[in-house]
Design a protein around this motif. Structure first.
Motif, mmCIF file in Angstrom:
data_model
loop_
_atom_site.group_PDB
_atom_site.id
_atom_site.type_symbol
_atom_site.label_atom_id
_atom_site.label_comp_id
_atom_site.label_asym_id
_atom_site.label_seq_id
_atom_site.Cartn_x
_atom_site.Cartn_y
_atom_site.Cartn_z
ATOM 1 N N ILE A 31 83.657 4.131 50.834
ATOM 2 C CA ILE A 31 84.019 2.705 50.872
ATOM 3 C C ILE A 31 85.522 2.506 51.020
ATOM 4 N N VAL A 32 86.328 3.317 50.328
ATOM 5 C CA VAL A 32 87.771 3.044 50.267
ATOM 6 C C VAL A 32 88.615 3.952 51.148
ATOM 7 N N SER A 33 88.083 5.104 51.581
ATOM 8 C CA SER A 33 88.888 6.011 52.406
ATOM 9 C C SER A 33 88.826 5.590 53.870
ATOM 10 N N VAL A 34 89.366 6.430 54.738
ATOM 11 C CA VAL A 34 89.418 6.119 56.160
ATOM 12 C C VAL A 34 88.023 5.964 56.766
ATOM 13 N N THR A 35 87.015 6.517 56.113
ATOM 14 C CA THR A 35 85.646 6.417 56.632
ATOM 15 C C THR A 35 85.145 4.973 56.639
ATOM 16 N N ARG A 36 85.805 4.116 55.882
ATOM 17 C CA ARG A 36 85.351 2.714 55.841
ATOM 18 C C ARG A 36 85.453 2.044 57.214
ATOM 19 N N LYS A 37 86.242 2.644 58.129
ATOM 20 C CA LYS A 37 86.374 2.085 59.474
ATOM 21 C C LYS A 37 85.102 2.277 60.296
ATOM 22 N N LYS A 38 84.264 3.204 59.834
ATOM 23 C CA LYS A 38 82.970 3.418 60.487
ATOM 24 C C LYS A 38 81.926 2.587 59.739
ATOM 25 N N LYS A 39 81.390 1.578 60.403
ATOM 26 C CA LYS A 39 80.505 0.598 59.741
ATOM 27 C C LYS A 39 79.370 1.263 58.980
ATOM 28 N N TRP A 40 78.669 2.188 59.631
ATOM 29 C CA TRP A 40 77.495 2.775 58.997
ATOM 30 C C TRP A 40 77.855 3.696 57.836
ATOM 31 N N LEU A 41 79.010 4.346 57.912
ATOM 32 C CA LEU A 41 79.448 5.169 56.780
ATOM 33 C C LEU A 41 79.818 4.285 55.590
ATOM 34 N N GLN A 42 80.410 3.137 55.877
ATOM 35 C CA GLN A 42 80.729 2.204 54.787
ATOM 36 C C GLN A 42 79.453 1.684 54.129
ATOM 37 N N ILE A 43 78.449 1.380 54.941
ATOM 38 C CA ILE A 43 77.156 0.932 54.395
ATOM 39 C C ILE A 43 76.523 2.050 53.565
ATOM 40 N N ALA A 44 76.638 3.287 54.057
ATOM 41 C CA ALA A 44 76.120 4.431 53.296
ATOM 42 C C ALA A 44 76.837 4.539 51.959
ATOM 43 N N GLY A 45 78.153 4.290 51.968
ATOM 44 C CA GLY A 45 78.921 4.346 50.732
ATOM 45 C C GLY A 45 78.470 3.313 49.715
ATOM 46 N N TRP A 46 78.275 2.084 50.176
ATOM 47 C CA TRP A 46 77.782 1.047 49.261
ATOM 48 C C TRP A 46 76.393 1.384 48.729
ATOM 49 N N SER A 47 75.558 1.945 49.579
ATOM 50 C CA SER A 47 74.202 2.319 49.165
ATOM 51 C C SER A 47 74.251 3.399 48.084
ATOM 52 N N LEU A 48 75.081 4.427 48.311
ATOM 53 C CA LEU A 48 75.222 5.487 47.316
ATOM 54 C C LEU A 48 75.765 4.953 46.002
ATOM 55 N N LEU A 49 76.765 4.089 46.081
ATOM 56 C CA LEU A 49 77.375 3.537 44.866
ATOM 57 C C LEU A 49 76.369 2.724 44.057
ATOM 58 N N LEU A 50 75.649 1.835 44.710
ATOM 59 C CA LEU A 50 74.697 0.977 44.001
ATOM 60 C C LEU A 50 73.533 1.789 43.429
ATOM 61 N N ILE A 51 73.032 2.736 44.214
ATOM 62 C CA ILE A 51 71.929 3.580 43.736
ATOM 63 C C ILE A 51 72.386 4.415 42.542
ATOM 64 N N GLY A 52 73.580 4.991 42.637
ATOM 65 C CA GLY A 52 74.090 5.819 41.547
ATOM 66 C C GLY A 52 74.266 5.043 40.262
ATOM 67 N N ILE A 53 74.842 3.849 40.361
ATOM 68 C CA ILE A 53 75.064 3.012 39.170
ATOM 69 C C ILE A 53 73.732 2.570 38.569
ATOM 70 N N ALA A 54 72.794 2.135 39.418
ATOM 71 C CA ALA A 54 71.484 1.681 38.932
ATOM 72 C C ALA A 54 70.746 2.818 38.235
ATOM 73 N N TYR A 55 70.766 3.985 38.857
ATOM 74 C CA TYR A 55 70.061 5.140 38.291
ATOM 75 C C TYR A 55 70.694 5.553 36.962
#
Length: 474
Positions: free
Chosen positions: A125-149
């Motif tokens: 989400i915060v590194s240079v990968t955020r410039k890639k839309k799908w990687l940023q979406i993957a980051g948000w997905s990982l973050l939300l899943i990790g916190i929920a779990y």
């Protein structure tokens, strides 16, 4: 041309691997949602786990290779951390399933893996990968899943309500199933990268490349098909008892109790080797663990450790007793487990019939069981105060609100401190609740031992002498 084709192969392999991860993680997520912890006890689960682990690790190595080519170093660190933690969890889970080893490491490794998921998500989400839309979406997905779990995981461990624990376990399985969708943005990212390549020249993949992709697909599909076959054999149709199970059960006579409502309870009965109708004998009610559920009236004996122990010639001589081993049908239990049909009333009816038929010392009824049978043991002594002379629940749990009903019943409970299937707190809660109102239950907790505690219980001296010394007449 060679560089372009290499990239096409690379991205195509990445899409293939992430698609397999999506399929396999969704597949196992559905199984755990339906069958819960029982899934890990299917014979082919360990082999499936190895296949999944290999495919998952390869997909992460491809991902790391991609970050390396783009010089995205924080993403490399985060993905590598996630891979290492995941492989550690795969390893611990494998040995837990196959040999009940490393269970004491499961909690800490799982926490480490969840933290690595959150870290990986934040980096995307915060590194240079955020410039890639799908990687940023993957980051948000990982973050939300990790916190929920992580939230549900800790809420479950700190909850004192067993029923609430089960609901949270189901919620965790739902989150695990949803986590399979994290693969989708990675797939879409590789597809987008693939489309950006120049495709003006025709290209083809080599036979070796096609072979590798075919092998990966075959590994995923064959392993899943064998696991499905195992699921069907163990749940959707009655499996055939093994030669060993038939041999163990052969010492016990087969009966079926049918009540006035037409409900049936298969059970096995062992009479003392020198049974005399004029003598009264203790009645040992031996309740099996979850592996004994069925309608074959065979497998429950092998799954009832106390029944096996009491059937040995040595113990037949030392502790002559009538040994009663009922079998719970699929989807049922002996009480104490919400969402499972409780057949304990049927067990009590069968006990009455046995006592009307054979010479039972009604002052010496003993109930004992492990896991599913441990829950049943707590249930029977909680629902029928002063009916049983003693009880031995092993890695089970009950309702602390019924502690008063168990106050006069001698109890010796056992549990493994690292049990991941039935939390040790469930036995602790029962023992503490009885002690708080003046009871004196015995309790043995084995350090660094998980759910499979029977070998340790069996080696504990004096347990049979203790239980057969108990009597309501005392």
């Amino acid at each position: 041309m060679e560089q372009r084709v290499r990239h096409q192969k690379f991205y195509s392999l990445g899409i293939c691997l992430w698609s397999l991860v999506l399929f396999l993680s969704a597949f196992i997520g559905v199984l755990f949602l339906i069958f819960q912890a029982k899934t890990s006890y299917f014979n082919t689960y360990s082999y499936w786990l190895i296949g999944y682990g290999l495919i998952f690790a390869t997909s992460q190595l491809i991902q790391i290779n991609y970050y390396l080519s783009k010089k995205q170093y924080w993403a490399i660190v985060a993905c590598a951390s996630y891979l290492i933690a995941s492989l550690a969890l795969f390893t611990v889970t494998y040995f837990m399933v196959t040999s009940q080893r490393l269970e004491r490491f499961h909690l800490s490794i799982q926490n480490l893996m969840l933290l690595s998921v959150i870290f990986y998500g934040l980096v995307l989400i915060v590194s240079v990968t955020r410039k890639k839309k799908w990687l940023q979406i993957a980051g948000w997905s990982l973050l939300l899943i990790g916190i929920a779990y992580l939230t549900l995981f800790y809420a479950k461990n700190f909850s004192s309500s067993f029923e609430l624990k089960l609901k949270m376990t189901k919620a965790i399985h739902i989150i695990s199933l949803l986590s399979s969708l994290v693969a989708i943005p990675f797939i879409l990212h590789f597809r987008k990268e693939l489309k950006t390549l120049r495709t003006t020249e025709a290209h083809s993949f080599s036979k070796s490349f096609k072979g590798v992709m075919g092998l990966l697909v075959a590994l995923a599909l064959v392993g899943s098909l064998f696991l499905i076959k195992d699921v069907v054999s163990n749940t959707l149709r009655q499996p055939t008892p093994t030669t060993k199970q038939l041999e163990i059960a052969s010492a016990f006579k087969a009966f079926t109790y049918t009540n006035t409502k037409g409900q049936k309870l298969p059970y096995r009965l062992l009479l003392p080797s020198d049974y005399q109708p004029n003598n009264n004998y203790p009645l040992a009610i031996c309740l099996h663990h979850g592996g004994g559920n069925g309608t074959d009236n065979v497998r429950q004996v092998e799954a009832s450790m106390f029944a096996r122990t009491l059937a040995t010639p040595e113990n037949q001589q030392k502790f002559p007793a009538i040994v009663f081993v009922p079998q719970a049908p699929p989807g049922s239990c002996f009480g104490g487990i919400p969402e499972y049909e409780d057949i304990s009333p049927l067990v009590m009816e069968a006990i009455k019939e046995i006592e009307a038929t054979y010479s039972v010392d009604t002052h010496r009824r003993y109930v004992m069981g492990m896991s599913l049978g441990g829950f049943g043991t707590w249930t029977l002594i909680g629902n029928h105060p002063q009916l049983f002379a003693a009880a031995m629940p092993v890695c089970g749990g009950g309702d602390p609100a019924k502690a008063e009903h168990m106050l006069q019943t001698p109890i010796w409970a056992f549990h493994g401190a690292e049990d991941q299937n039935v939390p040790v707190q469930l036995s602790q809660d029962m023992v503490n609740a009885i002690r708080e109102i003046g009871g004196q239950p015995k309790y043995t907790e084995y350090e660094n031992v998980g759910h499979n505690v029977w070998n340790h219980v069996e080696k504990t001296p004096g347990k049979l002498e203790w239980i057969f010394d108990q009597s309501l007449a005392n």
